[in-house]
Write an enzyme that holds these catalytic residues in place. Structure first.
Site, PDB file in Angstrom:
ATOM      1  CG  ASN A 123      -1.938  -1.103   1.226  1.00  0.00           C
ATOM      2  OD1 ASN A 123      -1.562  -2.270   1.333  1.00  0.00           O
ATOM      3  ND2 ASN A 123      -3.205  -0.765   1.105  1.00  0.00           N
ATOM      4  CB  VAL A 142      -0.051   6.630   1.202  1.00  0.00           C
ATOM      5  CG1 VAL A 142      -0.564   5.818   2.388  1.00  0.00           C
ATOM      6  CG2 VAL A 142       1.395   7.065   1.439  1.00  0.00           C
ATOM      7  CB  CYS A 143      -3.089   2.392  -1.691  1.00  0.00           C
ATOM      8  SG  CYS A 143      -2.453   2.736  -3.332  1.00  0.00           S
ATOM      9  CG  LEU A 144      -4.125   4.296   3.956  1.00  0.00           C
ATOM     10  CD1 LEU A 144      -3.710   5.318   4.988  1.00  0.00           C
ATOM     11  CD2 LEU A 144      -4.495   2.972   4.622  1.00  0.00           C
ATOM     12  CB  THR A 173      -5.194   6.877  -2.392  1.00  0.00           C
ATOM     13  OG1 THR A 173      -5.060   6.425  -1.038  1.00  0.00           O
ATOM     14  CG2 THR A 173      -4.906   8.369  -2.460  1.00  0.00           C
TER      15      THR A 173
END
Length: 443
Positions: free
Chosen positions: A85, A92-94, A99
């Protein structure tokens, strides 16, 4: 009318900065509160353990209705993906940041903020980050288990190499060989994505923090290297994970022998810094500086405080040098320190309090909060970092605390820590060794 987003951001910053959280820190320039730097210190018992991971936050005028933009800075110049992530590009994949797609209720809301984002990112730094990749959450076949182990192995190596060693080498201006750099290092040598400021200066709010934490965790870094080097072959290439692609992966080779040499070089240079501070403090010009005058005044106040309250501890300057304090601690009756006599050397920089004191126990003491080299794990209240009385009080409190809460962020003496938090037999061994060292302090 005041900008409501600025008020909200300032409030959140203040709350984080006044709390003594040992794994999170935030900072911004006084003139730019919308752009914040933050660090997360990697959690214990994960491949990220005690690594220094930096992130940048950009807050919009629509905040808190709209989530801030967040980017990972510790990426080896865009060449290292530290987590499924956390991309090499810094993405930043959250789901709370918008995202990444999330389940209903996982989207951003105005009730969330800077701290909740940092805690969400920190939760990604788990003992098995392989399962963070969508579709791999429940992957437990033989090949998956092999990948999980190999993923942890390379993250541990790169956490040490990139987030700790390269970071400190850049701060100390030394090369991988331990020698002082006479020319600027190339981007191929280091990955410290410092933000450039006007006039060529850089914004480095965590420089001193990283140095002091390195000294806290030095033994843990060495232990991690020794353990990990038994699991892989020197020169062995990293395995590519099924979800890693070109330009968004973690490639490299295991070189633990080299990392150990570099780690020891950093320790040597850091140990030399307070010696240099002491030498500079003897210069007549520096003796007249505001910092020196302030330290002398604080010394007088500390002495008066001890006198008024009949506190037996003593503090003096070494050879009249205001940048070298010698603190003599007398163990308080009815505590584990009862009867002990300890000499503690405190070196200060001319940049105090920007650079915090370097404290070293010159009298040996087996204690879970004191490293083998005498470096104590203590911290004064965040709003009193400029007060030497607060530093001394925090050292004493650390020594005399009978029942400290379990906190792996204070793991500075692995052997003592393990005994104290082990079985009843091990805890008894800890107390015996502590008492023996206290008794030896007056022999």
């Amino acid at each position: 009318m005041a900008d409501q987003s600025i008020i909200r951001i300032t409030k959140e910053l203040g709350e984080l900065q006044k709390n003594a959280d040992l794994s999170l820190a935030v900072a911004c320039r006084d003139t730019d509160v919308r752009n914040i730097k933050a660090i997360i210190i990697g959690p214990h018992e994960t491949p990220y353990e005690f690594g220094f991971f930096e992130f940048s936050f950009k807050f919009h005028r629509e905040y808190p209705r709209k989530a801030p933009g967040v980017s990972a800075i510790t990426t080896n110049g865009g060449r290292c993906r530290f987590n499924p992530n956390i991309y090499a590009s810094g993405r930043v994949c959250l789901s709370i940041l918008g995202t990444w797609r999330g389940e209903p209720g996982e989207e951003w809301s105005a009730a969330q903020g800077l701290e909740s984002i940092l805690l969400s990112i920190q939760s990604l730094m788990s003992s098995n980050p392989y399962e963070n990749e969508p579709g791999f959450e429940d992957a437990n076949g033989p090949q998956d288990k092999k990948y999980q182990k190999e993923y942890v192995q390379k993250i541990r190596h790169e956490t040490l190499r990139i987030s700790v060693i390269q970071r400190l080498e850049q701060y100390l201006q030394i090369g991988p060989d331990g020698k002082v750099n006479v020319a600027p290092a190339s981007s191929d040598d280091y990955d410290v994505d410092f933000e450039s400021l006007e006039g060529g200066a850089t914004f480095e709010p965590f420089k001193d923090l990283f140095k002091r934490r390195f000294l806290w965790y030095y033994e843990s870094y060495l232990a991690a290297i020794h353990k990990a080097s038994q699991e892989v072959q020197e020169g062995q290439a990293f395995s590519r994970m099924p979800f890693e692609g070109s330009g968004n992966n973690m490639e490299g080779v295991f070189h633990y022998a080299q990392l150990e040499r570099r780690l020891k070089n950093i320790k040597r240079v850091l140990d030399e810094e307070p010696v240099q501070w002491a030498a500079q403090g003897t210069l007549p010009a520096q003796q007249e500086e505001t910092v020196a005058v302030n330290l002398k005044r604080q010394l007088a106040q500390v002495r008066e405080n001890y006198k008024q309250h009949s506190i037996p501890h003593n503090v003096e300057l070494e050879n009249g040098n205001p940048f070298v304090w010698v603190f003599t601690y007398f163990g308080r009756p009815m505590t584990n320190m009862d009867g002990g006599l300890f000499r503690i050397r405190i070196n200060l920089s001319s940049k105090f309090p920007e650079e915090q004191p370097r404290v070293k126990f010159e009298t040996s003491l087996f204690h879970l909060r004191i490293a083998s080299d005498g470096t104590p794990c203590y911290w004064p209240p965040p709003n009193k970092r400029e007060s030497m009385q607060a530093h001394l009080d925090a050292i004493v409190e650390m020594l005399e605390e009978e029942s400290p809460p379990y906190d792996p962020r204070t793991l500075v003496h692995p052997e003592a820590f393990s005994l104290f938090w082990g079985s009843d037999t091990q805890k008894k061994q800890y107390r015996q060794r502590l008492r023996r060292s206290v008794q030896a302090s007056i022999e």
